[in-house]
Write an enzyme that holds these catalytic residues in place. Structure first.
Site: not given
Length: 786
Positions: A362, A364, A681, A724
């Protein structure tokens, strides 16, 4: 023997010697009062002078209190004057005298003295002491390896055998005895006293000589090749100095000294460096220790103790650089700009310790480089992944062969300034074993209150790390120790949506890969549809690495066409993607058109982003208990047990026969079976799947859900909301049920995605059931729950 008359004699005081009667002594006279005393003595016919020792050699102009009361009357035998300020004398002691009064006249000291006769006592004790002294003297001469042979010394001592006191005086003058001891010998009242004192002094001297001889013998025995080489090199150095030559090692030392004088080092560092340089000068270049100290000093001189780079505090420039290098990441960019503003308002502000947490790919690590470029600072990266040895960070002590500084100090040396941007990559993958815990060593480094005096084991000097901007990266926080985590400010970098990936591919990835393979915009064009096909079918990640690899493969295929002779523009279409890259390796989970009873759509977070999980439950007639498959972790198994217990306890309200739970078993499966899964979850999804199974009512096929459930029906918040929701959108689902406490997290989702999706926020499981299974006619109320 002298007369009994009282005399007045000029005084010649001695600082570090005692003249004994009957012995010759050469003297150098340089003090004004002493020169006048000699000149006064020379004017007399007898040329007599009083030679007496001072109590303290520090006194230049002694008075009566600074002189011993017993001295020696002497006759000047020989004199020479090398210059006007120095007289060389040879004096002969004649007899002991007692000083009764001292006066200062015409710049010199004169003393009124009376004779002190030499001891005359004899006897067997004197003879015994005289023989013992003779033996000790011969032994001492042999041990001292004097230039005189023992035979010569024996002849000299036998010449004094008739005068025992003179023998003691002679031996005292031959060996190095302190002035107070010589004076005590001179003042002895009897022969026995004098011989006993000399026997005591000489016994001590023999012991010292024996120990010295033993040490020399052992040293010669243990001398190896290195020691022999050391002695030869020392001799060679002395010869070079005599010839006015200098060796290479002297040139090196001189260069280090010059650098040390020019270097602007902190006071304590400069003091230690000079001490080590002093040690270096005493060692030959062939000694291993020489190279260790030289390397140490060179390292100290290369470190940026006070050197800094000037920060570029332009907010607009930093914003432009960050936007140019990275798409999105608004929160992280704002934090960097905030720090820049703080530095602008307060240049002495302490740098923060930032931790970028997010899935692989991503941005970093590259974000750290962009921050350094925006601030105008040097950038250094250290990978901590797999590091087990604490010494890799703190360095090794110089007592070990091959000792090196730690990677932190090495990075500072490479940067050349004390305020670089230091990126500690993969901090969540630090190891730990018998060699130490690197995470514990980082506790000091990542604490602004402690790192201003960081001590590397190799340097053992305080180095200021407080001005460095530390940035750490991690994929997860679970493996980072809590004390270390508390020292860092956490900034989360979540995954990218498909639209964001498409935009990033067009802006950054495609131009970069085209330059790598040597293609231009006039030769190849990749359509947006083709890029979307690559993103959907050939990547399954929150980051961009696989997308970058897939685009690189596409462009290499195109480059091959041009290398074989193609000249016209090549346009890559979705149809060509499968031909160039082969079958799609990833079949993304899509919305199921048919949702049979017992199936519910859940949402999961993975390191590669988010994913849709269709949880399937089926009844097992005449079975027993709960069967779970799909590589579920302990927490997920407990969620399934909680869901079953909740549905069982609410069976009557849900219209389910309680006997069904006793008579039949339930099998719950979570595809894909090869992928491990865990976390709480999926609790609400388990409840919906079991409720759907036992009621025979299907769930809506356009809805997905996530959230932890309790036995009392509360829906608790979870993490990874953005990932999600993006996974649900990729699968074609338009409705997402979230815990009410996660309402605040929806703002992190891109605006265009929020516009397409419908969010239902639930505090209790009853609200989830109503939204997920509209056909369910239940009568649960809060009173029933109580």
């Amino acid at each position: 023997m002298g007369t009994d008359k009282v005399q007045i004699l000029p005084i010649l005081p001695l600082k570090s010697a005692v003249l004994f009667p009957g012995l010759l002594m050469p003297l150098s006279v340089g003090r004004d009062a002493s020169i006048k005393a000699v000149e006064a003595a020379l004017k007399t016919e007898e040329k007599e002078i009083l030679v007496v020792a001072q109590r303290s050699p520090e006194t230049d102009e002694p008075g009566q209190d600074e002189l011993y009361t017993i001295g020696t009357k002497a006759t000047i035998r020989k004199i020479s004057r090398p210059n006007s300020e120095l007289i060389e004398l040879l004096v002969m002691g004649t007899e002991r005298v007692v000083i009764t009064r001292v006066t200062r006249e015409e710049g010199l000291l004169r003393a009124k003295v009376r004779p002190l006769p030499a001891p005359q006592d004899r006897g067997t004790e004197v003879e015994a002491l005289q023989g013992a002294l003779f033996e000790l003297a011969m032994k001492a001469i042999a041990l001292a390896q004097s230039a005189q042979t023992p035979a010569e010394v024996s002849q000299m001592l036998h010449g004094s055998s008739d005068e025992p006191v003179r023998l003691a005086y002679l031996l005292a003058s031959m060996f190095s005895i302190d002035v107070p001891k010589e004076q005590e010998l001179l003042e002895s009242e009897t022969t026995v006293d004098a011989l006993r004192l000399m026997h005591k002094y000489l016994s001590h001297e023999v012991q010292v000589l024996e120990i010295r001889a033993k040490i020399n013998t052992e040293a010669r025995t243990e001398m190896n090749k290195d020691q022999r080489e050391y002695m030869l090199r020392q001799q060679m150095r002395a010869i070079q100095q005599e010839l006015g030559e200098k060796g290479n090692d002297q040139d090196e030392i001189q260069q280090i000294r010059e650098k040390l004088e020019k270097a602007d080092l902190p006071e304590d560092v400069a003091k230690e460096a000079k001490r080590e340089l002093s040690r270096l000068e005493r060692l030959p270049s062939a000694q291993p220790e020489y190279q260790v100290i030289r390397t140490y000093l060179e390292y100290v001189l290369e470190l940026p103790w006070k050197a800094t780079t000037e920060d570029n505090l332009s907010i607009s420039n930093a914003r432009a650089i960050l936007d140019e290098d990275h798409f999105g990441l608004k929160e992280v960019k704002e934090r960097i700009l905030e720090q820049l503003a703080v530095l602008k308002m307060n240049p002495s502000a302490k740098a923060p310790i930032l931790c970028f947490v997010g899935p692989p790919g991503v941005g970093k690590t590259s974000l750290g480089q962009s921050i350094a470029r925006a601030l105008g600072r040097k950038f250094e990266r250290m990978s901590l992944g797999g590091m087990h040895d604490e010494s890799e960070l703190r360095g090794h002590r110089r007592t070990y062969i091959g000792a090196m500084p730690g990677r932190l100090i090495t990075a500072m040396r490479r940067a050349g300034s004390k305020n670089p941007v230091l990126l500690l990559d993969e901090i969540d993958k630090l190891g730990r074993d018998f060699r130490g815990d690197p995470a514990a060593a980082l506790l000091e480094v990542l604490d602004p209150e402690q790192n201003k005096t960081f001590r590397d084991n190799y340097l053992d000097l305080p180095f200021d790390l407080s001005q460095a901007l530390f940035i750490t990266t991690a994929n997860t926080l679970d493996t980072i120790p809590r004390p270390l985590l508390d020292r860092m400010e956490i900034l989360r970098l979540s995954g990218y949506a498909e639209e964001e990936k498409l935009d990033i591919a067009k802006r950054y990835i495609v131009p970069k890969k085209m330059a790598d393979v040597g293609l231009t915009a006039e030769q190849v064009v990749i359509s947006d549809a083709a890029l979307s096909a690559v993103i959907k079918g050939y990547t399954r990640e929150a980051g961009l690495r696989r997308l970058e690899q897939a685009v690189g493969r596409l462009l290499r295929k195109v480059a091959l066409l041009f290398a074989e002779g193609r000249t016209e523009l090549a346009e890559v279409t979705p149809e060509m993607v499968s031909e160039m890259l082969g079958p799609e390796p990833f079949q993304q989970e899509t919305m199921r058109r048919q949702m049979p009873p017992g199936v519910a759509a859940g949402l999961a977070w993975t390191e590669a982003g988010g994913d849709v999980l269709y949880i399937e439950a089926t009844r097992l007639p005449a079975g027993k208990g709960l069967t779970l498959t799909g590589q579920l972790g302990d927490v997920m198994k407990e969620s399934a047990q909680t869901a079953r217990s909740f549905v069982w306890s609410r069976a009557g309200a849900l219209g389910i026969a309680p006997e069904a739970f006793k008579e039949d078993g339930v099998h719950v499966h979570v595809p894909a079976g090869a992928i491990p899964k865990d976390g709480p979850s999926a609790g609400v999804t388990m409840v919906v799947a079991m409720t759907s199974l036992h009621t025979g009512l299907p769930m809506r096929n356009d809805t997905a859900m996530t959230g932890e459930v309790t036995l009392t029906g509360l829906v608790l918040p979870i993490g990874g909301v953005k990932e999600k929701v993006l996974a649900a959108r990729r699968a074609g689902l338009t409705r997402v049920i979230l815990p009410a406490a996660n309402r605040k997290d929806v703002r992190e989702i891109p605006e265009n995605v929020r516009a397409e999706m419908t969010f239902i926020f639930a505090e209790r499981i009853e609200e989830v059931l109503e939204a997920a299974i509209p056909a369910l006619q239940h009568s649960l109320t809060l009173e029933n729950v109580a």
